[in-house]
Motif scaffolding. Structure first.
Motif, PDB file in Angstrom:
ATOM      1  N   ALA A   1     -32.861  61.066  -5.027  1.00 36.25           N
ATOM      2  CA  ALA A   1     -32.848  61.045  -6.494  1.00 36.25           C
ATOM      3  C   ALA A   1     -31.800  62.003  -7.043  1.00 36.25           C
TER       4      ALA A   1
ATOM      5  N   VAL B   1     -28.787  60.715  -9.491  1.00 33.88           N
ATOM      6  CA  VAL B   1     -28.580  61.251 -10.840  1.00 33.88           C
ATOM      7  C   VAL B   1     -27.146  61.730 -10.999  1.00 33.88           C
TER       8      VAL B   1
ATOM      9  N   VAL C   1     -29.026  62.746 -21.558  1.00 29.97           N
ATOM     10  CA  VAL C   1     -29.828  62.791 -20.332  1.00 29.97           C
ATOM     11  C   VAL C   1     -30.547  61.469 -20.127  1.00 29.97           C
ATOM     12  N   ARG C   2     -31.039  60.863 -21.199  1.00 33.29           N
ATOM     13  CA  ARG C   2     -31.728  59.576 -21.071  1.00 33.29           C
ATOM     14  C   ARG C   2     -30.777  58.475 -20.610  1.00 33.29           C
TER      15      ARG C   2
ATOM     16  N   THR D   1     -30.515  59.077 -16.802  1.00 30.29           N
ATOM     17  CA  THR D   1     -31.709  58.731 -16.032  1.00 30.29           C
ATOM     18  C   THR D   1     -31.973  57.227 -16.058  1.00 30.29           C
TER      19      THR D   1
ATOM     20  N   SER E   1     -32.216  55.086 -12.811  1.00 32.18           N
ATOM     21  CA  SER E   1     -33.582  54.571 -12.614  1.00 32.18           C
ATOM     22  C   SER E   1     -34.530  55.668 -12.148  1.00 32.18           C
ATOM     23  N   VAL E   2     -34.436  56.826 -12.816  1.00 36.55           N
ATOM     24  CA  VAL E   2     -35.339  57.939 -12.534  1.00 36.55           C
ATOM     25  C   VAL E   2     -35.864  58.458 -13.862  1.00 36.55           C
ATOM     26  N   SER E   3     -36.794  59.376 -13.801  1.00 36.68           N
ATOM     27  CA  SER E   3     -37.361  59.937 -15.017  1.00 36.68           C
ATOM     28  C   SER E   3     -36.526  61.113 -15.497  1.00 36.68           C
ATOM     29  N   PRO E   4     -36.504  61.365 -16.823  1.00 35.04           N
ATOM     30  CA  PRO E   4     -35.737  62.513 -17.350  1.00 35.04           C
ATOM     31  C   PRO E   4     -36.151  63.836 -16.733  1.00 35.04           C
TER      32      PRO E   4
ATOM     33  N   LEU F   1     -36.626  64.554 -13.777  1.00 33.80           N
ATOM     34  CA  LEU F   1     -35.921  64.833 -12.527  1.00 33.80           C
ATOM     35  C   LEU F   1     -34.605  65.564 -12.765  1.00 33.80           C
ATOM     36  N   VAL F   2     -33.958  65.311 -13.913  1.00 27.89           N
ATOM     37  CA  VAL F   2     -32.726  66.032 -14.213  1.00 27.89           C
ATOM     38  C   VAL F   2     -33.012  67.525 -14.351  1.00 27.89           C
TER      39      VAL F   2
ATOM     40  N   LYS G   1     -28.588  69.389 -18.802  1.00 27.06           N
ATOM     41  CA  LYS G   1     -27.414  68.530 -18.743  1.00 27.06           C
ATOM     42  C   LYS G   1     -26.177  69.341 -18.375  1.00 27.06           C
TER      43      LYS G   1
END
Length: 218
Positions: free
Chosen positions: A16, A20, A38-39, A42, A46-49, A51-52, A59
């Motif tokens: 992941a 990202v 950030v959205r 993500t 294909s990951v959730s915010p 995870l960033v 960011k």
């Protein structure tokens, strides 16, 4: 040529964290970092915010990671260039070394040319460092070519190295425009061959006919 091309799942690809960073690289290259959220990143990865934040903190931290990976990739490319392509130049090989390195080192559709354009034209410190390193390598090449009797000695080698680097970079940074006007992508094998042939002709014989009254002292 380049052993760690961005976009080819480097160092533990498939995680992941890497997904990202790779998504951020492509979006930053396409739109510019300030226009990417950030959205956006993500969603592309294909990951959730969350995870960033988990992997990069913010960011800004993600952008630093992208810059660091891009710099490492270019450093690897230039190390390979210094090891092999310099020998080609000394024996009369292609003069368009940087474009040739890009064509050989990165897969089609790589975001690196666009990202490099932003680094160099935005005053980014990473871009400044890359340019300085490439300029130093260019000076080294000129010294070697002069000693080998292949290049004429320069009155101002630092300026000449900068001129040759800028000329070579133009094929990388303006590849889309060159392809549109000339019908050849300078980062594809056929386009690289055509551009290198013209560059070699200009560098070896000159682009203009000298008038009899002209002299080297003018």
């Amino acid at each position: 040529m380049c052993s760690v091309p961005v976009g080819a799942a480097p160092e533990g690809g498939g995680t992941a964290r890497v997904a990202v960073r790779e998504a951020a690289l492509r979006l930053f290259a396409d739109r510019g970092p300030d226009a990417v959220t950030v959205r956006d990143i993500t969603a592309a990865a294909s990951v959730s915010p969350a995870l960033v934040i988990h992997h990069y903190g913010s960011k800004a931290g993600l952008r630093d990671a992208v810059d660091e990976q891009v710099a490492r990739t270019f450093d690897a490319m230039m190390d390979a260039l210094g090891d092999g392509e310099l020998d080609d130049a000394l024996t009369g090989g292609s003069t368009a070394l940087l474009a040739k390195a890009f064509a050989a080192g990165f897969p089609p559709g790589s975001p690196l040319p666009a990202y490099l354009r932003r680094l160099l034209l935005s005053g980014d410190p990473t871009g400044d460092r890359l340019f300085a390193r490439w300029h130093a390598l260019g000076e080294t090449v000129l010294v070697s070519l002069e000693r080998a009797g292949i290049a004429r000695p320069s009155r101002d080698r630092r300026v000449r190295a900068a001129f040759l680097l800028v000329t070579d970079l133009a094929a990388v940074l303006l590849a889309r425009q060159i392809e549109a006007t000339c019908g050849a992508d300078p980062l594809a094998p056929e386009g690289t061959r055509r551009c290198a042939a013209e560059a070699a002709d200009v560098y070896s014989r000159g682009a203009f006919i000298r008038r009899p009254e002209d002299s080297d002292d003018d």
